[in-house]
Scaffold this motif. Sequence first.
Motif, PDB file in Angstrom:
ATOM      1  N   LEU A   1       0.842  -1.192   0.000  1.00  0.00           N
ATOM      2  CA  LEU A   1       0.000   0.000   0.000  1.00  0.00           C
ATOM      3  C   LEU A   1       0.880   1.247   0.000  1.00  0.00           C
ATOM      4  N   LYS A   2       0.388   2.325  -0.553  1.00  0.00           N
ATOM      5  CA  LYS A   2       1.184   3.537  -0.718  1.00  0.00           C
ATOM      6  C   LYS A   2       0.747   4.675   0.201  1.00  0.00           C
ATOM      7  N   LYS A   3      -0.359   4.513   0.921  1.00  0.00           N
ATOM      8  CA  LYS A   3      -0.884   5.615   1.719  1.00  0.00           C
ATOM      9  C   LYS A   3      -1.093   5.168   3.152  1.00  0.00           C
ATOM     10  N   ILE A   4      -0.808   6.086   4.067  1.00  0.00           N
ATOM     11  CA  ILE A   4      -1.074   5.851   5.492  1.00  0.00           C
ATOM     12  C   ILE A   4      -1.955   6.982   6.006  1.00  0.00           C
ATOM     13  N   PRO A   5      -2.820   6.711   6.995  1.00  0.00           N
ATOM     14  CA  PRO A   5      -3.766   7.747   7.436  1.00  0.00           C
ATOM     15  C   PRO A   5      -3.165   8.760   8.409  1.00  0.00           C
ATOM     16  N   ILE A   6      -2.158   8.365   9.183  1.00  0.00           N
ATOM     17  CA  ILE A   6      -1.617   9.225  10.244  1.00  0.00           C
ATOM     18  C   ILE A   6      -0.105   9.308  10.101  1.00  0.00           C
ATOM     19  N   TYR A   7       0.439  10.493  10.326  1.00  0.00           N
ATOM     20  CA  TYR A   7       1.888  10.650  10.339  1.00  0.00           C
ATOM     21  C   TYR A   7       2.338  11.175  11.697  1.00  0.00           C
ATOM     22  N   VAL A   8       3.578  10.882  12.031  1.00  0.00           N
ATOM     23  CA  VAL A   8       4.241  11.412  13.221  1.00  0.00           C
ATOM     24  C   VAL A   8       5.585  11.991  12.767  1.00  0.00           C
ATOM     25  N   LYS A   9       5.850  13.238  13.152  1.00  0.00           N
ATOM     26  CA  LYS A   9       7.124  13.892  12.820  1.00  0.00           C
ATOM     27  C   LYS A   9       7.915  14.107  14.108  1.00  0.00           C
ATOM     28  N   PRO A  10       8.793  13.148  14.456  1.00  0.00           N
ATOM     29  CA  PRO A  10       9.603  13.323  15.665  1.00  0.00           C
ATOM     30  C   PRO A  10      10.899  14.067  15.355  1.00  0.00           C
ATOM     31  N   GLN A  11      11.404  14.783  16.330  1.00  0.00           N
ATOM     32  CA  GLN A  11      12.676  15.501  16.193  1.00  0.00           C
ATOM     33  C   GLN A  11      13.400  15.479  17.536  1.00  0.00           C
TER      34      GLN A  11
ATOM     35  N   MET B   1      -8.938   0.041   4.998  1.00  0.00           N
ATOM     36  CA  MET B   1      -7.871   0.818   4.383  1.00  0.00           C
ATOM     37  C   MET B   1      -7.251   0.120   3.177  1.00  0.00           C
ATOM     38  N   SER B   2      -7.448  -1.197   3.055  1.00  0.00           N
ATOM     39  CA  SER B   2      -6.927  -1.910   1.890  1.00  0.00           C
ATOM     40  C   SER B   2      -7.681  -1.556   0.615  1.00  0.00           C
ATOM     41  N   GLY B   3      -8.896  -1.014   0.749  1.00  0.00           N
ATOM     42  CA  GLY B   3      -9.739  -0.744  -0.407  1.00  0.00           C
ATOM     43  C   GLY B   3     -10.658  -1.888  -0.761  1.00  0.00           C
ATOM     44  N   LEU B   4     -10.595  -2.979  -0.017  1.00  0.00           N
ATOM     45  CA  LEU B   4     -11.468  -4.125  -0.297  1.00  0.00           C
ATOM     46  C   LEU B   4     -12.924  -3.749  -0.026  1.00  0.00           C
TER      47      LEU B   4
ATOM     48  N   LEU C   1       5.075  15.821  16.304  1.00  0.00           N
ATOM     49  CA  LEU C   1       3.848  16.386  15.741  1.00  0.00           C
ATOM     50  C   LEU C   1       3.052  15.257  15.103  1.00  0.00           C
ATOM     51  N   VAL C   2       1.743  15.197  15.359  1.00  0.00           N
ATOM     52  CA  VAL C   2       0.867  14.150  14.822  1.00  0.00           C
ATOM     53  C   VAL C   2      -0.221  14.800  13.980  1.00  0.00           C
ATOM     54  N   GLY C   3      -0.470  14.231  12.799  1.00  0.00           N
ATOM     55  CA  GLY C   3      -1.509  14.769  11.926  1.00  0.00           C
ATOM     56  C   GLY C   3      -2.027  13.726  10.964  1.00  0.00           C
ATOM     57  N   VAL C   4      -3.021  14.115  10.179  1.00  0.00           N
ATOM     58  CA  VAL C   4      -3.633  13.233   9.178  1.00  0.00           C
ATOM     59  C   VAL C   4      -2.925  13.447   7.856  1.00  0.00           C
ATOM     60  N   ARG C   5      -2.410  12.371   7.275  1.00  0.00           N
ATOM     61  CA  ARG C   5      -1.704  12.485   5.993  1.00  0.00           C
ATOM     62  C   ARG C   5      -2.655  12.253   4.822  1.00  0.00           C
ATOM     63  N   ASN C   6      -3.404  11.167   4.857  1.00  0.00           N
ATOM     64  CA  ASN C   6      -4.385  10.862   3.809  1.00  0.00           C
ATOM     65  C   ASN C   6      -5.718  10.622   4.499  1.00  0.00           C
ATOM     66  N   ASP C   7      -6.617  11.590   4.385  1.00  0.00           N
ATOM     67  CA  ASP C   7      -7.893  11.530   5.095  1.00  0.00           C
ATOM     68  C   ASP C   7      -8.710  10.342   4.593  1.00  0.00           C
ATOM     69  N   PRO C   8      -9.008   9.369   5.460  1.00  0.00           N
ATOM     70  CA  PRO C   8      -9.796   8.207   5.013  1.00  0.00           C
ATOM     71  C   PRO C   8     -11.274   8.499   4.837  1.00  0.00           C
ATOM     72  N   GLY C   9     -11.726   9.693   5.233  1.00  0.00           N
ATOM     73  CA  GLY C   9     -13.140  10.022   5.129  1.00  0.00           C
ATOM     74  C   GLY C   9     -13.950   9.611   6.334  1.00  0.00           C
ATOM     75  N   LYS C  10     -13.328   8.969   7.293  1.00  0.00           N
ATOM     76  CA  LYS C  10     -13.967   8.568   8.541  1.00  0.00           C
ATOM     77  C   LYS C  10     -13.134   9.082   9.707  1.00  0.00           C
TER      78      LYS C  10
ATOM     79  N   PHE D   1      -4.392   3.268  16.658  1.00  0.00           N
ATOM     80  CA  PHE D   1      -5.602   4.015  16.328  1.00  0.00           C
ATOM     81  C   PHE D   1      -6.665   3.053  15.829  1.00  0.00           C
ATOM     82  N   LYS D   2      -7.859   3.575  15.650  1.00  0.00           N
ATOM     83  CA  LYS D   2      -8.987   2.779  15.155  1.00  0.00           C
ATOM     84  C   LYS D   2      -9.824   3.648  14.231  1.00  0.00           C
ATOM     85  N   ILE D   3     -10.221   3.080  13.092  1.00  0.00           N
ATOM     86  CA  ILE D   3     -11.079   3.778  12.123  1.00  0.00           C
ATOM     87  C   ILE D   3     -12.273   2.880  11.836  1.00  0.00           C
TER      88      ILE D   3
END
Length: 408
Positions: A262-272, A374-377, A285-294, A367-369
């Motif tokens: 798979l090429k997309k993930i729903p959540i990202y974390v940017k640690p420094q 997320m596979s698209g099935l 920092l935590v945010g939504v990378r690809n909004d799943p719509g839910k 997390f839970k959605i």
Amino acid sequence: MVEKQMMGHHVDRSICAWFWHQYNHHRNNDQMSVVTSPTHYLFPLIRHGIIFLACTQLELPPLLPIEFLSRFADILSDYLCAGSGAGATLNEDIVKDNFVIVYEVLDEMMDNGFPLTTEPNLLKDIVLPPNLVTKVLHAVTGNSSPSVGPTLPHAAASTVPWRSTHPKTTTNEVYVNLVEQLDASVNWDGNLRRCQVYGEIQVNSSLPGFPDLTLSFTNPSLLNDVRFHPCVRFRPWESSQVLSFVPPDGHFKLMTYRVKELKKIPIYVKPQLTSDSGNCRISALVGVRNDPGKTIDSIIVEFQLPPCITSADLTSNHGTVDILADKTCRWSIGQIPKDKLPSLSGNLVLEPGLDRLHVAPTFQVRFKIMGIAMSGLQIDKLDVKNMPANPYKGFRAQTQAGDYEFRS
């Protein structure tokens, strides 16, 4: 300890002491694989703090004992925890209170070292599950009523032993649930190294009679490494990739699968992390990378503090931060608010003599959605035949984080 010798050759109990020493030595491993002793092959399975252990002197396919132990653990949970309320899990006390049932179920599941009856519905007709009445009688009189049925159930000689001859159901409905676990690994520079889904199709059937079901998908080409319940007919899947089956009564796992690359993930974390002079400044920092719509719910970020950290002062602008006894930092976020991105910041103090931090922690995300796979099935339709009336059909999808990590 509950022990059962399956064959004529007696295995000395001292092998358990040897295994326990090995288990304590490798306790940090998530799951031990096949363990080889000087005289035996051991196959452990750990569920909710209970160790199921199979032992043999002969070489055999390792998946055979591991799969049998997994089925045995699932059946025991179904037998002993079904009436204990939602969320009840198998534990040591439950096994002690029902050790007679444990022995009787094991007797029916294996014959002379070979798996025999492993279908829950058929087993429940042979070995009666414990209920409130039998528990009260045992507590009052001290005598336990016989738990083995007087006659062999008709399903034992049927071509579909997973289904009772006369299923006890008062409803006419079937529910299909897609449950997926998303595994992902992201490098420190943000590049996605690995992303795949392990999924299963769970079915809860309350259909009378002898129904025949056909489940089809809109995009079955996504599926890899499929594994089916014995009720699934393999030829329809091989020819047209549809699931044709006569379902067991109740809840069961119809199919497991994997979707790779798979090429997309729903959540990202940017640690420094930056460290000098015996201190390490950390921010995430935590945010939504690809909004799943839910809605993405129950978000938790965890990372292990290195052993060289003597103290930590961490704060966040959303959620709560806790440092557990094993030096795990747990940041409970819940849901990501719309007006700001959750951020974590603080200072880590290194032990004396260290100027810089040389071990970078890995951030694990949970997390839970609900309502999406997320596979698209996607399920196309479910056809039900051999029914006097049309049943109610329910469909649901859910994705949760598995091995979902970000390296810093």
